[in-house]
Design an enzyme around this catalytic site. Structure first.
Site: not given
Length: 218
Positions: A16, A55, A57, A61, A90, A115, A160
């Site tokens: 990330d 990440d 999203h 989310h 974010h 993810k 993470c």
């Protein structure tokens, strides 16, 4: 004692490293931008192979505080799979903040695992989403490559990176966290201490090792 990197069995995982987690981003990690040159040194040095996580999203989310009227970022609420920390919006899919950091050398990054793209499930680990049942497929990819030991770096140490390290150890990989190429969030805990210290203790108990980049030799 130096840790000697085996190019056939060892791989670097870059977790990330995205603008949204840098100072000035939507979910900033203190000193998070310092990981970029540290990770680049690892990518240019002993590791021939690497993967990254990202990440990713959708808007609205379920892990966003904005999706829960009256709730604030960093509160925890129950989800079907357990307690869920609520975050500022974010890493919105397709945004510049969700991209891998433009300063990151991607020449040795062979796979990017996205993810958190399922709207109802948050995802910290590179291996499983937070329901602990939905796999990302990373394990099978690593097994097919013959990887036996993972070195993890990136953001954030206590979320993470830690969840990825814990899952990797549980799956039977040897795991090393490169501490000077990570930064953490450090949320305070009701019982005292913070999430960084708690994650470190949990990982040590799981057999995860810690090193600094200067400890690695090619």
């Amino acid at each position: 004692m130096a840790l000697v990197i085996d190019p056939e069995a060892d791989m670097l995982g870059v977790v990330d490293v995205q603008p949204c987690f840098m100072p000035g981003g939507a979910l900033p990690v203190a000193d998070g931008d310092a990981v970029v040159p540290a990770v680049n040194r690892l990518l240019a040095g002993p590791f021939a192979h690497a993967f990254a996580t990202q990440d990713w999203h959708p808007p609205g989310h379920a892990s966003f505080a904005s999706a829960h009227p009256g709730r604030q970022p960093f509160e925890s609420i129950p989800f079907p799979y357990g307690p869920q920390t609520l975050w500022p919006d974010h890493a919105i899919q397709g945004s510049a903040e969700a991209a891998l950091h433009p300063g990151l050398d991607q020449s040795r990054i062979e796979l990017v695992v996205r993810k958190g793209f399922r709207a109802a499930i948050d995802s910290y680990s590179a291996f499983f989403e937070n329901d602990r049942a939905t796999a990302t497929g990373l394990e099978a990819w690593l097994r097919a490559r013959g990887v036996r030991r993972l070195f993890l770096c990136g953001l954030a140490t206590d979320y993470c990176v830690a969840f990825s390290a814990e899952d990797a150890a549980r799956l039977g990989f040897a795991v090393v966290v490169v501490e000077d190429a990570c930064r953490g969030i450090g949320l305070p805990l009701p019982t005292g201490g913070d999430t960084i210290a708690a994650a470190r203790a949990r990982l040590a108990a799981a057999g995860v090792r810690f090193c600094r980049s200067g400890d690695l030799a090619g």
